[in-house]
Motif scaffolding. Structure first.
Motif, PDB file in Angstrom:
ATOM      1  N   UNK A  79      -2.692   7.899 -11.069  1.00  0.00           N
ATOM      2  CA  UNK A  79      -3.109   6.493 -11.076  1.00  0.00           C
ATOM      3  C   UNK A  79      -3.137   5.874 -12.471  1.00  0.00           C
ATOM      4  N   UNK A  80      -3.446   6.660 -13.485  1.00  0.00           N
ATOM      5  CA  UNK A  80      -3.688   6.087 -14.805  1.00  0.00           C
ATOM      6  C   UNK A  80      -2.432   5.499 -15.438  1.00  0.00           C
ATOM      7  N   UNK A  81      -1.282   6.098 -15.173  1.00  0.00           N
ATOM      8  CA  UNK A  81      -0.058   5.643 -15.838  1.00  0.00           C
ATOM      9  C   UNK A  81       0.628   4.499 -15.106  1.00  0.00           C
ATOM     10  N   UNK A  82       0.165   4.160 -13.917  1.00  0.00           N
ATOM     11  CA  UNK A  82       0.797   3.101 -13.128  1.00  0.00           C
ATOM     12  C   UNK A  82       0.041   1.791 -13.314  1.00  0.00           C
ATOM     13  N   UNK A  83       0.782   0.737 -13.643  1.00  0.00           N
ATOM     14  CA  UNK A  83       0.191  -0.587 -13.861  1.00  0.00           C
ATOM     15  C   UNK A  83       0.520  -1.509 -12.689  1.00  0.00           C
ATOM     16  N   UNK A  84      -0.134  -2.653 -12.661  1.00  0.00           N
ATOM     17  CA  UNK A  84       0.178  -3.666 -11.659  1.00  0.00           C
ATOM     18  C   UNK A  84       1.622  -4.140 -11.824  1.00  0.00           C
ATOM     19  N   UNK A  85       2.097  -4.198 -13.063  1.00  0.00           N
ATOM     20  CA  UNK A  85       3.501  -4.556 -13.304  1.00  0.00           C
ATOM     21  C   UNK A  85       4.436  -3.550 -12.643  1.00  0.00           C
ATOM     22  N   UNK A  86       4.116  -2.261 -12.777  1.00  0.00           N
ATOM     23  CA  UNK A  86       4.944  -1.219 -12.170  1.00  0.00           C
ATOM     24  C   UNK A  86       5.007  -1.387 -10.653  1.00  0.00           C
ATOM     25  N   UNK A  87       3.858  -1.674 -10.056  1.00  0.00           N
ATOM     26  CA  UNK A  87       3.788  -1.804  -8.597  1.00  0.00           C
ATOM     27  C   UNK A  87       4.592  -3.008  -8.127  1.00  0.00           C
ATOM     28  N   UNK A 108       6.994  -4.561  -9.643  1.00  0.00           N
ATOM     29  CA  UNK A 108       8.420  -4.356  -9.921  1.00  0.00           C
ATOM     30  C   UNK A 108       9.044  -3.409  -8.902  1.00  0.00           C
ATOM     31  N   UNK A 109       8.329  -2.355  -8.550  1.00  0.00           N
ATOM     32  CA  UNK A 109       8.864  -1.377  -7.602  1.00  0.00           C
ATOM     33  C   UNK A 109       9.044  -1.986  -6.216  1.00  0.00           C
ATOM     34  N   UNK A 130       8.309  -7.841  -5.861  1.00  0.00           N
ATOM     35  CA  UNK A 130       7.561  -9.080  -5.682  1.00  0.00           C
ATOM     36  C   UNK A 130       6.950  -9.474  -7.016  1.00  0.00           C
ATOM     37  N   UNK A 131       6.476 -10.688  -7.101  1.00  0.00           N
ATOM     38  CA  UNK A 131       5.843 -11.154  -8.332  1.00  0.00           C
ATOM     39  C   UNK A 131       4.412 -10.640  -8.418  1.00  0.00           C
ATOM     40  N   UNK A 132       3.883 -10.603  -9.646  1.00  0.00           N
ATOM     41  CA  UNK A 132       2.482 -10.195  -9.795  1.00  0.00           C
ATOM     42  C   UNK A 132       1.564 -11.198  -9.109  1.00  0.00           C
ATOM     43  N   UNK A 133       1.962 -12.458  -9.082  1.00  0.00           N
ATOM     44  CA  UNK A 133       1.161 -13.473  -8.412  1.00  0.00           C
ATOM     45  C   UNK A 133       0.993 -13.133  -6.933  1.00  0.00           C
ATOM     46  N   UNK A 134       2.093 -12.708  -6.304  1.00  0.00           N
ATOM     47  CA  UNK A 134       2.027 -12.322  -4.897  1.00  0.00           C
ATOM     48  C   UNK A 134       1.155 -11.085  -4.722  1.00  0.00           C
ATOM     49  N   UNK A 135       1.279 -10.139  -5.643  1.00  0.00           N
ATOM     50  CA  UNK A 135       0.466  -8.925  -5.586  1.00  0.00           C
ATOM     51  C   UNK A 135      -1.016  -9.257  -5.667  1.00  0.00           C
ATOM     52  N   UNK A 195       0.823  -1.209   0.000  1.00  0.00           N
ATOM     53  CA  UNK A 195       0.000   0.000   0.000  1.00  0.00           C
ATOM     54  C   UNK A 195       0.861   1.265   0.000  1.00  0.00           C
ATOM     55  N   UNK A 196       1.915   1.271   0.805  1.00  0.00           N
ATOM     56  CA  UNK A 196       2.789   2.442   0.883  1.00  0.00           C
ATOM     57  C   UNK A 196       3.551   2.667  -0.419  1.00  0.00           C
ATOM     58  N   UNK A 197       4.016   1.596  -1.028  1.00  0.00           N
ATOM     59  CA  UNK A 197       4.746   1.711  -2.293  1.00  0.00           C
ATOM     60  C   UNK A 197       3.812   2.152  -3.410  1.00  0.00           C
ATOM     61  N   UNK A 198       2.622   1.561  -3.456  1.00  0.00           N
ATOM     62  CA  UNK A 198       1.646   1.932  -4.479  1.00  0.00           C
ATOM     63  C   UNK A 198       1.228   3.383  -4.292  1.00  0.00           C
ATOM     64  N   UNK A 199       1.025   3.793  -3.052  1.00  0.00           N
ATOM     65  CA  UNK A 199       0.662   5.176  -2.765  1.00  0.00           C
ATOM     66  C   UNK A 199       1.734   6.131  -3.279  1.00  0.00           C
TER      67      UNK A 199
END
Length: 210
Positions: free
Chosen positions: A20-28, A30-31, A34-39, A8-12
């Protein structure tokens, strides 16, 4: 810190910087590293993470403002301190964030609207009533109108069509609008207290009030 709170803190931080529009789940993912599966084990989709980020941040804001306001000696200091906390958090925010959330994330925007109606407006109303009772604010002001005006002034500072980013920093806009509002509701007694507060804080490098 639990993984979900760290997400939550990293995504924030990403949303605050880029919107919000330019940020993807991949970006989150990667930042955070963790894997997208974990996300996806913690959030169903991007709409869900925007919603939970807003819920988390507004709960923290409510807690921080309530604690800070409890230390104030009078309604004037109270409203200035509350606005200071807001500006500290919003200083690095991309001005498009709130408009992106309003247009594209209705569930998150509902949380923002509820925060405005049930916390921000109620806090301002209570402050105005207290200030009138203590003869610090003019008795003839309409509490409901002035409370909603204050909320609109906060919102207006985010509007890049009204205040282009190249014109001045959003924090400076918020400061100017706040002091314009406060001075307009003060009695002579209130103005003395306000001027003293300004004098005490204007040379304080730790203060963002002025």
């Amino acid at each position: 810190m639990e993984l979900k709170e760290r997400i939550l803190l990293k995504a924030e931080a990403l949303f605050w910087k880029f919107g919000t529009r330019s940020i993807t789940m991949d970006d989150i993912s990667r930042d955070i590293g963790i894997s997208k599966k974990t996300l996806y084990q913690h959030f169903t989709d991007k709409d869900d993470i925007v919603y939970q980020v807003m819920l988390y941040r507004l709960d923290k804001n409510r807690e921080n403002v309530s604690c800070k306001m409890a230390t104030a000696h009078n309604p004037i200091e109270e409203i200035l301190l509350a606005s200071e906390i807001m500006r500290e958090h919003l200083a690095e925010m991309n001005p498009t964030l709130w408009f992106d959330v309003q247009r594209h994330y209705p569930r998150a925007w509902e949380v923002c609207t509820e925060f405005k109606e049930k916390f921000v407006l109620e806090s301002i109303r209570a402050n105005l009533k207290k200030g009138i009772e203590q003869a610090l604010y003019r008795p003839e002001i309409d509490v409901e109108i002035m409370a909603r005006l204050r909320v609109e002034l906060i919102r207006m500072a985010f509007d890049t069509e009204v205040f282009p980013r190249g014109l001045t920093a959003m924090v400076e806009v918020q400061i100017q609008l706040l002091h314009h509002f406060v001075r307009g509701i003060l009695t002579e007694k209130g103005l003395l207290i306000y001027n003293q507060y300004v004098k005490e804080h204007q040379n304080d490098p730790a203060s963002t009030t002025l």
